[in-house]
Scaffold this motif. Structure first.
Motif, PDB file in Angstrom:
ATOM      1  N   ILE A 242     -13.964  -6.389  -0.648  1.00  0.00           N
ATOM      2  CA  ILE A 242     -14.644  -5.231  -0.046  1.00  0.00           C
ATOM      3  C   ILE A 242     -16.131  -5.526   0.127  1.00  0.00           C
ATOM      4  O   ILE A 242     -16.818  -5.903  -0.829  1.00  0.00           O
TER       5      ILE A 242
ATOM      6  N   GLU B 218      -5.882  -8.064  -3.884  1.00  0.00           N
ATOM      7  CA  GLU B 218      -6.416  -7.061  -2.969  1.00  0.00           C
ATOM      8  C   GLU B 218      -7.514  -7.652  -2.077  1.00  0.00           C
ATOM      9  O   GLU B 218      -8.115  -8.677  -2.402  1.00  0.00           O
TER      10      GLU B 218
ATOM     11  N   TYR C 274     -18.509  -5.342  -2.975  1.00  0.00           N
ATOM     12  CA  TYR C 274     -18.168  -4.336  -3.990  1.00  0.00           C
ATOM     13  C   TYR C 274     -16.913  -4.723  -4.774  1.00  0.00           C
ATOM     14  O   TYR C 274     -16.679  -4.194  -5.843  1.00  0.00           O
TER      15      TYR C 274
ATOM     16  N   GLY D 298       0.835  -1.203   0.000  1.00  0.00           N
ATOM     17  CA  GLY D 298       0.000   0.000   0.000  1.00  0.00           C
ATOM     18  C   GLY D 298       0.870   1.254   0.000  1.00  0.00           C
ATOM     19  O   GLY D 298       2.011   1.234   0.484  1.00  0.00           O
TER      20      GLY D 298
ATOM     21  N   SER E 161      -3.495   0.716  -3.114  1.00  0.00           N
ATOM     22  CA  SER E 161      -2.405  -0.125  -3.594  1.00  0.00           C
ATOM     23  C   SER E 161      -1.317   0.771  -4.187  1.00  0.00           C
ATOM     24  O   SER E 161      -1.610   1.817  -4.764  1.00  0.00           O
TER      25      SER E 161
ATOM     26  N   ASN F 250     -12.206   8.675  -6.126  1.00  0.00           N
ATOM     27  CA  ASN F 250     -11.977   7.289  -5.724  1.00  0.00           C
ATOM     28  C   ASN F 250     -11.434   7.222  -4.291  1.00  0.00           C
ATOM     29  O   ASN F 250     -10.258   7.492  -4.057  1.00  0.00           O
TER      30      ASN F 250
HETATM   31  O1  TXA Z   1      -5.859  -5.102  -0.223  1.00  0.00           O
HETATM   32  C1  TXA Z   1      -6.173  -3.912  -0.275  1.00  0.00           C
HETATM   33  O2  TXA Z   1      -7.342  -3.530  -0.090  1.00  0.00           O
HETATM   34  C2  TXA Z   1      -5.063  -2.901  -0.579  1.00  0.00           C
HETATM   35  C3  TXA Z   1      -4.125  -2.868   0.623  1.00  0.00           C
HETATM   36  C4  TXA Z   1      -3.048  -1.822   0.481  1.00  0.00           C
HETATM   37  O3  TXA Z   1      -4.863  -2.707   1.797  1.00  0.00           O
HETATM   38  N1  TXA Z   1      -5.613  -1.612  -0.850  1.00  0.00           N
HETATM   39  C5  TXA Z   1      -6.303  -1.351  -1.984  1.00  0.00           C
HETATM   40  O4  TXA Z   1      -6.685  -0.027  -2.108  1.00  0.00           O
HETATM   41  O5  TXA Z   1      -6.546  -2.179  -2.830  1.00  0.00           O
HETATM   42  P1  TXA Z   1      -7.212   0.614  -3.467  1.00  0.00           P
HETATM   43  O6  TXA Z   1      -7.278   2.081  -3.167  1.00  0.00           O
HETATM   44  O7  TXA Z   1      -6.396   0.188  -4.592  1.00  0.00           O
HETATM   45  O8  TXA Z   1      -8.665   0.089  -3.570  1.00  0.00           O
HETATM   46  C6  TXA Z   1      -9.611   0.540  -2.630  1.00  0.00           C
HETATM   47  C7  TXA Z   1     -10.990   0.295  -3.136  1.00  0.00           C
HETATM   48  C8  TXA Z   1     -11.320   1.184  -4.300  1.00  0.00           C
HETATM   49  O9  TXA Z   1     -11.973   0.376  -5.260  1.00  0.00           O
HETATM   50  C9  TXA Z   1     -12.285   2.197  -3.687  1.00  0.00           C
HETATM   51  O10 TXA Z   1     -13.192   2.687  -4.618  1.00  0.00           O
HETATM   52  C10 TXA Z   1     -12.974   1.349  -2.628  1.00  0.00           C
HETATM   53  O11 TXA Z   1     -11.907   0.604  -2.101  1.00  0.00           O
HETATM   54  N2  TXA Z   1     -13.541   2.193  -1.569  1.00  0.00           N
HETATM   55  C11 TXA Z   1     -12.885   2.949  -0.663  1.00  0.00           C
HETATM   56  N3  TXA Z   1     -13.741   3.613   0.129  1.00  0.00           N
HETATM   57  C12 TXA Z   1     -14.986   3.272  -0.267  1.00  0.00           C
HETATM   58  C13 TXA Z   1     -16.308   3.641   0.149  1.00  0.00           C
HETATM   59  N4  TXA Z   1     -16.505   4.505   1.140  1.00  0.00           N
HETATM   60  N5  TXA Z   1     -17.348   3.075  -0.504  1.00  0.00           N
HETATM   61  C14 TXA Z   1     -17.151   2.193  -1.521  1.00  0.00           C
HETATM   62  N6  TXA Z   1     -15.927   1.817  -1.965  1.00  0.00           N
HETATM   63  C15 TXA Z   1     -14.859   2.345  -1.361  1.00  0.00           C
END
Ligand code: TXA
Ligand code: MG
Length: 320
Positions: free
Chosen positions: A175, A172, A186, A30, A135, A54
């Motif tokens: 979610i 990842e 999601y 991350g 990420s 995002n």
């Molecule tokens: O495995 C993981 O989740 C990694 C490690 C570093 O923890 N992090 C990761 O973060 O994959 P990122 O930013 O690449 O993906 C985060 C996802 C994004 O698709 C974002 O839209 C979603 O999480 N997300 C974050 N906050 C949200 C919210 N309040 N509602 C819906 N989706 C959300």
């Protein structure tokens, strides 16, 4: 000098000065900053070239700490947290006002996760603030599962990558949000749908979107190599179409080395999907560096982690 280092005290110092440090987790590395620092959060978006719509995941070390950021903990969210934290589950829950809008893209929910990695859990325990971390890859490109992947992307833009070895899961986090108390997936990820459903019963999956969505980040093109990449069921058939090209094959377990023009990466010769998931991004990174004409990625059996792997490979092969 390499920016990769195991010096946790230096990581603490940099993060306390609103600088960014890439951190290891069991899913992917991350790109972390103080979740309460506007300066740090702005630089995360800038360094990643990520659009502000995002939102980011907030990482912390205990369920107690999570309750500082959320206003309501649905029963099924608690069950999932108890089953999978620390681990590769991100929960999207209603936020308390103290969570900055910049982190959540102005939404009234926040994504939270307790990662399961010794080094980062120690770091999170020592810090007086949680870490926002997407990420550690430029927006849309392949996620990093080794410190050297991060260094290749960001050695001129961030001061440090905290060494934590190769990521154990390599995909990842999964979610899960809540709509009317009911869990909604999601993003498919390192915890399979089957594992989630074993805890809370059947769930809805809402994981495809083309622009700025309600569950953002599930953009159609993502996790993509720069080499043209296709995603197919039948590798020999696809190979017959590219006889005069330099081809890379990302294969689940079969070997294609009898073809002279083909470089194969086998993700798990023992047909183990967990092992394949752990090797997936490293395999894509490796093939992407061979100056090939095309990468052919094999479709996985569509269950358990195979579903999550197929989701990533599908996105990796969508047009810009
Ligand atoms: O495995 C993981 O989740 C990694 C490690 C570093 O923890 N992090 C990761 O973060 O994959 P990122 O930013 O690449 O993906 C985060 C996802 C994004 O698709 C974002 O839209 C979603 O999480 N997300 C974050 N906050 C949200 C919210 N309040 N509602 C819906 N989706 C959300
Ligand atoms: Mg990402």
């Amino acid at each position: 000098m390499s920016i990769v280092s195991s010096n946790i005290n230096r990581a603490i110092q940099l993060l306390s000065e609103d600088q960014l440090v890439a951190i290891p987790t069991e899913t992917v590395y991350g790109l972390a900053g103080n979740a309460f620092s506007e300066k740090a959060i702005r630089s995360i978006f800038e360094v990643k070239k990520r659009p502000f719509f995002n939102p980011l995941i907030v990482h912390t070390h205990s369920i107690d700490a999570v309750t500082n950021f959320i206003s309501y903990f649905p029963e099924k969210a608690k069950l999932l947290a108890e089953a999978f934290w620390p681990g590769s589950l991100t929960l999207v829950l209603n936020k308390k006002p103290l969570v900055p809008d910049l982190v959540t893209a102005g939404k009234n929910t926040v994504a939270v996760r307790i990662p399961n990695h010794k080094v980062t859990l120690e770091l999170l325990k020592l810090l007086p603030f949680p870490l926002a971390a997407p990420s550690a890859n430029p927006f849309g490109s392949i996620s990093p599962t080794q410190s050297k992947h991060v260094a290749e992307y960001f050695s001129s833009t961030i001061p440090m990558v905290l060494e934590g070895g190769a990521c154990e899961n390599g995909l990842e986090s999964t979610i899960v949000g809540f709509e009317d108390e009911e869990p909604v997936v999601y993003r498919l990820g390192a915890i399979s749908l089957e594992e989630i459903e074993a805890i809370v019963g059947e769930v809805i999956v809402k994981n495809i979107s083309k622009s700025a969505p309600s569950s953002p980040g599930m953009l159609l093109r993502h996790y993509a190599p720069s080499t043209p990449t296709v995603f197919v069921q039948d590798i020999p058939l696809e190979l017959s179409r590219h006889k005069n090209k330099k081809v890379g094959v990302l294969s689940f377990f079969a070997d294609f080395s009898k073809y002279d023009n083909v470089q194969t990466i086998i993700l798990s010769s023992s047909k183990d999907m967990k092992q394949a998931a752990a090797q997936l991004y490293a395999g894509l990174h490796q093939l992407d560096q061979l100056d090939l004409d095309i990468i052919i990625a094999e479709r996985f059996p569509d269950h358990n982690l195979g579903k999550s792997i197929n989701d990533r490979l599908f996105r990796a092969t969508q047009n810009k």
